[in-house]
Design a protein around this motif. Structure first.
Motif, PDB file in Angstrom:
ATOM      1  N   VAL A   1     -24.834   3.387 -34.399  1.00  0.00           N
ATOM      2  CA  VAL A   1     -24.727   2.083 -35.388  1.00  0.00           C
ATOM      3  C   VAL A   1     -23.263   1.716 -34.815  1.00  0.00           C
ATOM      4  CG1 VAL A   1     -24.177   1.463 -37.584  1.00  0.00           C
ATOM      5  CG2 VAL A   1     -26.152   3.209 -37.168  1.00  0.00           C
ATOM      6  N   LEU A   2     -22.332   2.533 -34.634  1.00  0.00           N
ATOM      7  CA  LEU A   2     -20.991   1.567 -34.393  1.00  0.00           C
ATOM      8  C   LEU A   2     -21.138   1.110 -32.944  1.00  0.00           C
ATOM      9  CD1 LEU A   2     -17.891   3.892 -35.447  1.00  0.00           C
ATOM     10  CD2 LEU A   2     -18.819   1.664 -36.361  1.00  0.00           C
ATOM     11  N   SER A   3     -21.899   1.595 -32.244  1.00  0.00           N
ATOM     12  CA  SER A   3     -21.912   1.091 -30.848  1.00  0.00           C
ATOM     13  C   SER A   3     -22.825  -0.104 -30.887  1.00  0.00           C
ATOM     14  CB  SER A   3     -22.548   2.014 -29.866  1.00  0.00           C
ATOM     15  OG  SER A   3     -23.895   2.189 -29.973  1.00  0.00           O
ATOM     16  N   PHE A   4     -23.682  -0.258 -31.906  1.00  0.00           N
ATOM     17  CA  PHE A   4     -24.566  -1.631 -32.062  1.00  0.00           C
ATOM     18  C   PHE A   4     -23.374  -2.654 -32.803  1.00  0.00           C
ATOM     19  CE2 PHE A   4     -28.398   1.030 -33.468  1.00  0.00           C
ATOM     20  CZ  PHE A   4     -28.878   1.509 -32.172  1.00  0.00           C
ATOM     21  N   ALA A   5     -22.741  -2.098 -33.893  1.00  0.00           N
ATOM     22  CA  ALA A   5     -21.886  -3.024 -34.420  1.00  0.00           C
ATOM     23  C   ALA A   5     -21.262  -4.013 -33.334  1.00  0.00           C
ATOM     24  CB  ALA A   5     -21.126  -2.237 -35.368  1.00  0.00           C
ATOM     25  N   ALA A   6     -20.548  -3.272 -32.373  1.00  0.00           N
ATOM     26  CA  ALA A   6     -19.637  -4.033 -31.487  1.00  0.00           C
ATOM     27  C   ALA A   6     -20.395  -5.043 -30.751  1.00  0.00           C
ATOM     28  CB  ALA A   6     -19.250  -2.814 -30.556  1.00  0.00           C
ATOM     29  N   GLY A   7     -21.532  -5.048 -30.547  1.00  0.00           N
ATOM     30  CA  GLY A   7     -22.367  -6.079 -29.869  1.00  0.00           C
ATOM     31  C   GLY A   7     -23.073  -7.134 -30.698  1.00  0.00           C
TER      32      GLY A   7
END
Lengths: 314, 439, 269
Positions: free
Chosen positions: B387-393
């Protein structure tokens, strides 16, 4: 049964005859009457009319947030409504609710009250409480129940399908006509028992000898109901008519909780729209105040007609 | 005699009730504004906060209080539970009647409503641009919600990062895996969805009819909003919006997307296993996990991208909220508290992630090991790291002040389009509804 | 025998109406014992989750305090409203004159405006008086209501004026006539008024929510609202809260409905 003539009940016509000075006793009584009204009138004046006056001024102002100025022209907000498609739709929807729901509800309530007032009826307390229950049940559970049973895979569709009354499941809350019907059913369900208690209370003030007299004259229960009970209940009927007219034109709960105004705003009421304008959307309090005054005028006109027709003293 | 007794009973009840009221209201006016002391005074040691959701936001506040107390033993938080709807009503009432003295020190605000409130009622807020909060440690798409004219008014908290949460057991029944749905486009998604429907009889998604959440998530993932940079509505001539609505209609027509009528039914469709997946903000995982019998059967991946739109991504957001410092706050203390906790404490985020499923927006928190722990409910997947990696995008979404009007108008347009209306006409009407609201 | 047979449709009709009315209550009671997932699946059978629902209800919410605040507000409102409004309604009818009829009409205008429009000026008024968070601020705007005044005015119309005249002959003071003659005769009306006032005060939401800024003073409807405001709604616990909140009105109605017996017999001796 000869009515006693009460001196201060006779309206004095100023134009006719010489002016009669009221007796000191009558004047004192009139003053007592005013004293009886005073606490309530003062409270309503401060708690309701003062804020209403400020809302009236506000309805002539425009601007967003708390930065408001007098509009140019002053009636700008009122003029704006004429081109507000959503508001016009909510007026139509609300009047539709009024026209269908109020007569149905009040007639049902009157019939129920008459049945429940029969002294020979068994389990009176149970029937009364059961029928009043819907009014006492919290809105949260009522709207959850209604949404659930009218869901596409809900109880109502299950039953209608089992009875072969419909071919496929109906999306009750998803279509304008059926969603409006669900709202009207909800209103009937919730408020019939509530109105019934006014009639029950009113029925207790009816002189039982008049009912017996009608019976002696050979009138059946239905004729007695229409020619003796209903006329004597007229003050209470007027009250419930005004109350339900007012309640329906200011209707908010069902629109907000059952359908959220949808589909596509077609079940939204005027008060629901007013709430959206004031507290959900970009706040436009000048316009909101103008909307409120339109609702007030609509209720006032209908109530005035109802008072004119129903508030005669014989 | 009986009447007299009735009268006395009535009077006694009234007196009793009055004295009760006096007790309950006694002295209450003084502490009405809680710990909110005026600006410029020396730092106090108590803050009043308005927030909703005891299992989520309020829990996070209580943990933040503990974290801050480590360095400030005398510090206390007075947390007042108010639902978002009620909080908005209270804020509007206070601002409209200019009674700022009743405001708390800090309040939580929905990201979608932030612009509206700052623009209409700037007097409610304190500008915290120079508060020492490191705003560059949050994704830009998230701080954008609470930034007006280049000034920061909010510390982002609850991430609305969108996830595509899927029932792996249902996919398996259709001969598919989570990987088949990762990094795909919506056209591919619909083809797979038809396969799932055919094999299992279950639609892929569910959502509330007339609520444009799904479409707005698609729109944001494509880097577009309902408003342009000048705040003008862009409902017409918006290729991404038109494409999203087409995809949505296609899914509903093909039976891949189940339209329901209320939030309760939406949640029911998920927890009762009537759909194969759901796409929403990561906070939906809380509701998903109430279906304890489905533990281990869920997985999370990214969103399909909108076909044919330049800059379309696999990332979006729905909802989310940020902390605002009120104009009636003990500003120094409020700023210090927020910098030391929600914008500076890995310890805090390490506690509230497993405790409440509260995913950080604060990027440094993601380095913590807690985020890479496997989640049993999600079949051992470390979903929070994903989820955190999604958030950055996630692309920024320009909500403007008229977000709710535009949202409702688009929702009404979609209802009309699903009922057979011409999309261009319906969207044109929606555009003019919003323009009407703005004049 | 025939008259017994004629009763059948009446009882059948009542049974159907009662069933429709009680149905949702049944669902509420059953749901209070079910898990959230079962409530959403519309389970109609009692479950075993009552205790767990109670625990999750009381974990975050102070039900006792909310019930206490609701009770104080509702009782205070009902008592004051009945006194103030019945005196006024009696005054409007028994001493009626064209001017008083006109005033009645003007007062009725006050109930015709949506509260959303007057709420903010009203809040300002109480804030200026330093009465934010006070129980009196909750109660004061609802003790003199045009509806209740109208109810008592309409009921007073069927109050026999012979009684008033007779009492005056006996030398009774005007207020004593109201207190000793009108009040006891109008017991059914007072019962109806008490029920609707208590119910309205108990369920009153928007105004208490705004004027009770500090949530330490929250009432039951506010507590229930809190329950629906989170990401995850525990429907079982919610239905338990809703059930608890509905009980007082039901009990009050059940107790007071016994007063719906003819008031005449008591007075005309």
């Amino acid at each position: 049964m000869t009515p006693v003539v009460v001196p201060d009940r006779t309206p004095k016509k100023k134009s006719k005859g010489p002016k009669i000075k009221p007796s000191p006793a009558a004047r004192r009584r009139s003053l007592t009457g005013w004293a009886f009204l005073l606490p309530a009138a003062v409270l309503i004046g401060i708690m309701m009319f003062w804020p209403m006056f400020q809302a009236l001024i506000l309805s002539f102002k425009t601007g967003r947030g708390s930065a408001l100025d007098f509009a140019d022209p002053l009636w700008f907000n009122y003029e704006r409504m004429l081109s507000d498609e959503i508001f016009k739709m909510t007026v139509g929807t609300t009047l539709l609710y009024l026209a269908i729901q109020v007569p149905l509800m009040l007639v049902t309530a009157l019939v129920l009250a008459n049945i429940l007032n029969n002294p020979r009826l068994k389990f009176k307390g149970f029937w009364r409480t059961a029928i009043f229950l819907p009014a006492a049940i919290s809105l949260v559970s009522y709207s959850l129940v209604f949404r659930t049973i009218f869901a596409t895979d809900g109880l109502v569709n299950d039953w209608l399908l089992a009875l072969h009354l419909i071919d496929g499941p109906v999306n009750w809350l998803g279509n304008t006509d059926t969603a409006r019907m669900v709202i009207i059913l909800g209103l009937l369900w919730r408020w019939t028992g509530y109105n019934m208690i006014f009639y029950l209370a009113g029925l207790q003030n009816i002189d039982p000898t008049t009912l017996e007299a009608a019976k002696m004259d050979g009138a059946g229960p239905i004729r007695t109901f229409f020619s003796v009970t209903v006329p004597q209940l007229k003050p209470m009927i007027l009250l419930t008519v005004i109350m339900s007219t007012n309640g329906t034109l200011q209707l908010f709960d069902e629109s907000f909780n059952l359908t959220r105004g949808g589909p596509a705003n077609t079940t939204m009421t005027m008060s629901h729209y007013l709430y959206e304008v004031s507290f959900v959307n970009n706040p436009n309090f000048g316009y909101g105040a103008a909307l409120s005054y339109v609702i007030l005028v609509m209720v006032a006109i209908l109530a005035a007609i109802q008072m004119k027709v129903g508030d005669k003293r014989d | 005699m009986k009447k007299l007794r009735t009268g006395m009973a009535l009077a006694a009840t009234a007196t009793f009730a009055l004295s009760l009221a006096a007790c309950s209201s006694g002295g209450s006016t003084d502490d009405a504004s809680g710990g909110a002391s005026g600006d410029g005074e020396a730092m106090g040691n108590s803050l009043t906060v308005w927030a909703w959701d005891p299992a989520f936001n309020i829990y996070a506040l209580q943990e933040a209080e503990k974290v801050y107390q480590a360095d400030h033993p005398d510090f206390t938080l007075d947390i007042q539970e108010v639902t978002w709807e009620d909080l908005q009503t209270k804020l509007t009432t206070l601002a409209q009647s200019q009674e700022f003295g009743e405001l708390p020190d800090i309040f939580l605000m929905q990201n979608n409503a932030f612009q509206k409130n700052v623009i209409n009622y700037p007097d409610l807020f304190t500008d915290i641009t120079d508060s020492g909060v490191a705003f560059d440690e949050f994704p830009e798409g998230v701080t954008a919600y609470s930034t007006v004219d280049g000034m920061n008014y909010g510390v982002p908290f609850d991430a609305g990062t969108a996830i595509n949460a899927m029932r792996t057991d249902i996919l398996e029944e259709a001969g598919l895996t989570l990987d088949d749905f990762t990094d795909i486009t919506w056209d591919e998604y619909i083809a797979l969805g038809e396969q799932v429907l055919e094999k299992t009889g279950k639609p892929m998604l569910s959502g509330i009819a007339g609520e444009p959440d799904t479409i707005l998530m698609m729109l944001q993932s494509a880097g577009q909003s309902l408003f342009d940079d000048q705040g003008n509505p862009t409902i017409t001539d918006n290729a991404a919006l038109a494409a999203s609505i087409d995809l949505y209609s296609e899914m509903v027509e093909k039976g891949i997307y189940l339209e329901v009528n209320s939030w309760d039914e939406y949640i029911a469709s998920i927890v009762n296993g009537n759909v194969a997946s759901t796409i929403n903000g990561v906070w939906i995982s809380g509701s998903i996990q109430t279906a304890e019998d489905q533990s281990g059967l869920w997985g999370v991946t990214d969103l399909p991208a909108v076909d044919g739109i330049d800059g379309a991504t696999h990332y979006s957001a729905n909802g989310g909220s940020s902390w605002a410092v009120s104009s009636n706050a003990d500003v120094a203390l409020a700023e210090d508290f927020l910098s030391a906790t929600f914008a500076g404490s890995t310890e805090l985020y390490d506690t509230i992630l497993p405790g409440a499923g509260a995913v950080a927006n604060w990027l440094p928190a993601g380095d913590s090991e807690v985020y890479s722990e496997p989640q049993e409910f999600f079949g051992g997947q470390a979903i929070y790291a994903d989820v955190l990696s999604f958030a950055a995008g996630v692309p920024a979404n320009n909500t403007g002040a008229y977000y709710y009007e535009a949202r409702d108008a688009v929702g009404a347009a979609i209802t009309q389009i699903m009922g057979g209306a011409d999309p261009a006409t319906a969207l044109g009407e929606a555009q003019s509804t919003v323009e009407f609201a703005m004049n | 025998m025939t008259s017994k047979l004629r009763e059948v449709p009446k009882y059948a009709f009542l049974s159907i109406v009662a069933l429709l009315s009680v149905g949702p209550l049944y669902f509420m009671v059953v749901s209070a014992t079910n898990t959230s997932q079962d409530v959403l699946a519309s389970s109609m059978l009692p479950g075993t989750n009552l205790l767990a629902n109670w625990q999750s209800l009381t974990e975050f919410q102070d039900v006792g305090a909310a019930m206490y605040h609701s009770t104080v507000n509702a009782v205070l409102t009902t008592v004051l409203a009945l006194v103030v409004s019945s005196i006024a309604g009696y005054g409007f009818e028994v001493y009626h004159s064209p001017n008083k009829d006109r005033l009645m009409w003007v007062l009725m205008l006050a109930m015709m405006i949506p509260f959303a429009a007057t709420m903010i000026p009203l809040f300002q008024l109480f804030a200026d008086l330093g009465m934010v968070n006070s129980a009196f601020a909750v109660v004061l705007p609802v003790i003199a209501t045009p509806l209740l005044i109208l109810l008592f005015r309409q009921s007073a119309r069927s109050f026999p004026h012979e009684i008033i005249e007779a009492a005056r002959m006996d030398g009774l003071k005007e207020f004593s006539i109201f207190w000793k003659m009108f009040v006891p005769t109008m017991r059914p009306t007072y019962a109806a008024a008490a029920v609707i006032t208590f119910m309205a005060a108990w369920n009153n939401f928007l105004w208490p929510k705004v004027i009770l800024v500090n949530s330490d003073y929250q009432t039951m409807p506010m507590l229930i609202s809190n329950f629906t405001g989170g990401y995850v709604i525990d429907y079982g616990a919610l239905m338990l809260a809703v059930l608890i909140a509905s009980l007082p009105t039901i009990v009050i109605f059940f107790v007071l409905q016994r007063s719906f017996v003819a008031g005449f017999t008591g007075v005309v001796k």
